[in-house]
Scaffold this motif. Structure first.
Motif, PDB file in Angstrom:
ATOM      1  N   GLY A 197      -1.039   2.509   0.522  1.00 47.94           N
ATOM      2  CA  GLY A 197      -2.496   2.575   0.429  1.00 47.94           C
ATOM      3  C   GLY A 197      -3.093   1.847  -0.764  1.00 47.94           C
ATOM      4  N   ALA A 198      -2.425   1.933  -1.908  1.00 44.13           N
ATOM      5  CA  ALA A 198      -2.978   1.310  -3.118  1.00 44.13           C
ATOM      6  C   ALA A 198      -2.988  -0.215  -3.038  1.00 44.13           C
ATOM      7  CB  ALA A 198      -2.186   1.757  -4.348  1.00 44.13           C
ATOM      8  N   SER A 199      -2.224  -0.790  -2.118  1.00 36.75           N
ATOM      9  CA  SER A 199      -2.203  -2.253  -2.004  1.00 36.75           C
ATOM     10  C   SER A 199      -3.429  -2.785  -1.277  1.00 36.75           C
ATOM     11  CB  SER A 199      -0.932  -2.722  -1.278  1.00 36.75           C
ATOM     12  OG  SER A 199      -0.963  -2.389   0.099  1.00 36.75           O
ATOM     13  N   LEU A 200      -4.226  -1.884  -0.705  1.00 35.34           N
ATOM     14  CA  LEU A 200      -5.449  -2.289  -0.004  1.00 35.34           C
ATOM     15  C   LEU A 200      -6.663  -2.302  -0.929  1.00 35.34           C
ATOM     16  CD1 LEU A 200      -4.837  -0.195   3.231  1.00 35.34           C
ATOM     17  CD2 LEU A 200      -4.666  -2.689   3.038  1.00 35.34           C
ATOM     18  N   LYS A 201      -6.463  -1.873  -2.185  1.00 36.89           N
ATOM     19  CA  LYS A 201      -7.547  -1.834  -3.167  1.00 36.89           C
ATOM     20  C   LYS A 201      -7.155  -2.741  -4.323  1.00 36.89           C
ATOM     21  CE  LYS A 201      -7.981   3.021  -1.924  1.00 36.89           C
ATOM     22  NZ  LYS A 201      -7.599   4.377  -2.373  1.00 36.89           N
ATOM     23  N   ALA A 202      -7.875  -3.841  -4.484  1.00 34.40           N
ATOM     24  CA  ALA A 202      -7.495  -4.837  -5.490  1.00 34.40           C
ATOM     25  C   ALA A 202      -7.357  -4.247  -6.896  1.00 34.40           C
ATOM     26  CB  ALA A 202      -8.480  -6.008  -5.478  1.00 34.40           C
TER      27      ALA A 202
END
Length: 249
Positions: A233-238
């Protein structure tokens, strides 16, 4: 241990659209100019061409979320390592717990997919990990060693070319995370298994893949046998992904 660069690999899973991808990748490319670790994005197959263009000239590597064990043929919906290679794919995830759970992928199929990737110069990110039931039964070590053993047996001397990702199934997308100590304990087991299997065990990066995020990345990455992260999930938020990249520097 050698001073190898850590690897932070984003797994978008089945998320993304053309507009959002464009904004995200441009923000990452702009924000990771001083990155000291390796960075990859494993994106849905329809977006490989788009992300390949967007990452052009940057250190951002391209990854796929799966690969077929077959070279070509009547396998509707599959994509071969040769096809992925044409799009500049450097990494391919194999054996993700979601593939094992929802698509019934067993240890040997995962090993065969890793072999297919290696044959075309693509680095497989081999996922291993236990369920909550297996952990509570004290079977964590047995399960992850069995899963990795199949890949070692099938790929022999090429095993030093893979990446391993330990992803406790109970900590994927649940918000629960293994403590740094729990994660390190399993990573050490995997490292010992690789030591017995190859003359170059320290060439193999072992990533942690269970809900690593901007808040916990630094403490996990400080462990001696954690060489990076497989980030969901955190890879979808720059901003979050860039913070993890910075922690791995």
């Amino acid at each position: 241990m050698t001073n190898k660069k850590k690897l932070v690999a984003g797994n978008w899973k089945m998320n993304g659209n053309v507009a959002a991808n464009d904004a995200l990748v441009r923000a990452l490319v702009a924000g990771m100019k001083d990155a000291k670790c390796q960075v990859a994005l494993c994106v849905p197959a329809p977006y490989l061409a788009q992300v390949q263009m967007l990452r052009h000239g940057s250190p951002l590597e391209l990854g796929a979320q799966d690969v077929s064990k077959h070279e070509q043929g009547a396998y509707t919906g599959e994509h071969s390592a040769a096809m992925l290679k044409e799009f500049g794919v450097r990494y391919a995830i194999v054996g993700h717990s979601e593939r094992r759970q929802y698509h019934g992928e067993g240890d040997q199929l995962v090993a065969d997919k890793a072999k297919a990737a290696l044959a075309h110069g693509i680095t497989p990110i081999v996922c291993v990990g236990e369920t909550l039931e297996e952990r509570e039964a004290g079977r964590t070590e047995e399960v992850v060693k069995r899963q990795l053993a199949a890949v070692i047996h099938t790929n022999g001397h090429c095993i030093s070319e893979i990446v391993v990702a330990y992803e406790p199934v109970w900590a994927i997308g649940t918000g629960r995370t293994a403590t740094p100590e729990q994660a390190q304990q399993v990573h050490a087991v995997l490292r010992a298994q690789l030591h017995a299997a190859t003359e170059h065990p320290d060439r193999v990066l072992i990533l942690y893949g269970g809900s690593m995020n901007a808040a916990n990345a630094a403490s996990l990455l400080a462990q001696p046998d954690i060489d990076g992260g497989l980030i969901g999930g955190a890879s979808l938020k720059a901003p979050d992904f860039l913070q993890i990249i910075a922690a791995a520097g």
